[in-house]
Design an enzyme around this catalytic site. Sequence first.
Site, PDB file in Angstrom:
ATOM      1  N   ASP A  48       0.831  -1.199   0.000  1.00 42.48           N
ATOM      2  CA  ASP A  48       0.000   0.000   0.000  1.00 42.48           C
ATOM      3  C   ASP A  48       0.874   1.260   0.000  1.00 42.48           C
ATOM      4  O   ASP A  48       2.087   1.192   0.147  1.00 42.48           O
ATOM      5  CB  ASP A  48      -1.014  -0.030   1.146  1.00 42.48           C
ATOM      6  CG  ASP A  48      -0.391   0.007   2.522  1.00 42.48           C
ATOM      7  OD1 ASP A  48       0.591   0.753   2.724  1.00 42.48           O
ATOM      8  OD2 ASP A  48      -0.883  -0.694   3.419  1.00 42.48           O
ATOM      9  N   VAL A  49       0.244   2.408  -0.181  1.00 43.53           N
ATOM     10  CA  VAL A  49       0.960   3.676  -0.336  1.00 43.53           C
ATOM     11  C   VAL A  49       1.907   3.940   0.837  1.00 43.53           C
ATOM     12  O   VAL A  49       3.026   4.420   0.650  1.00 43.53           O
ATOM     13  CB  VAL A  49      -0.047   4.854  -0.482  1.00 43.53           C
ATOM     14  CG1 VAL A  49       0.658   6.193  -0.483  1.00 43.53           C
ATOM     15  CG2 VAL A  49      -0.847   4.700  -1.756  1.00 43.53           C
TER      16      VAL A  49
END
Length: 194
Positions: A48-49
């Site tokens: 994820d980011v």
Amino acid sequence: MTKHRHFIIHKPFGFLSQFINNQTKRKKKMLGELHHFPEGTMAIGRLDVKSEGLLLLTTDGKVSDFITTRGKIEKEYYVQVDGAITANEIEQLQNGVKIGLKGEKYLTKPCKVTRINTPNFQNRSMKIRDDRHGPTSWISISLQEGKYRQVRKMTSAVGFPTLRLVRVRIGKIWLNDLESGGVVEVENLMEMVK
């Protein structure tokens, strides 16, 4: 016959694990900003980011499918958690904890979890809170499954939210000292990962 190409990268904090983003008007950083990848390159799995670390890329869908679903490849994460985690919570994580997944409760499979010394990573682009806000701990989590935001959900389930998450290993491929944003092209991912 087209020769497929494969890459090992160190995904920095704040990057999406993809090359095209049609879902948001805001400018998000994409993997294509790190290197000139060939057309058709895809991430094998995702981070994820907010997560960092080892990410494998390929132009070969068969390699991607094997590593993500069929190969039962173990992945290892170094995780900084909020608080001084104890042997009790580590045992809970090892045995499996219930996390939310698509509106249902899911019991994670047993995995390897150990407490580790603070790893020697570069500072992250976004500062992590310091010790004035209380202690933190580092743990290693090795698992074969990879549900959506699973590691973050697991540490929260035992009362220790994740502050920083860095994937350090996929199968036999290690992040080692590859710097954040670094890209290395390799000949054969399938042989390396097994």
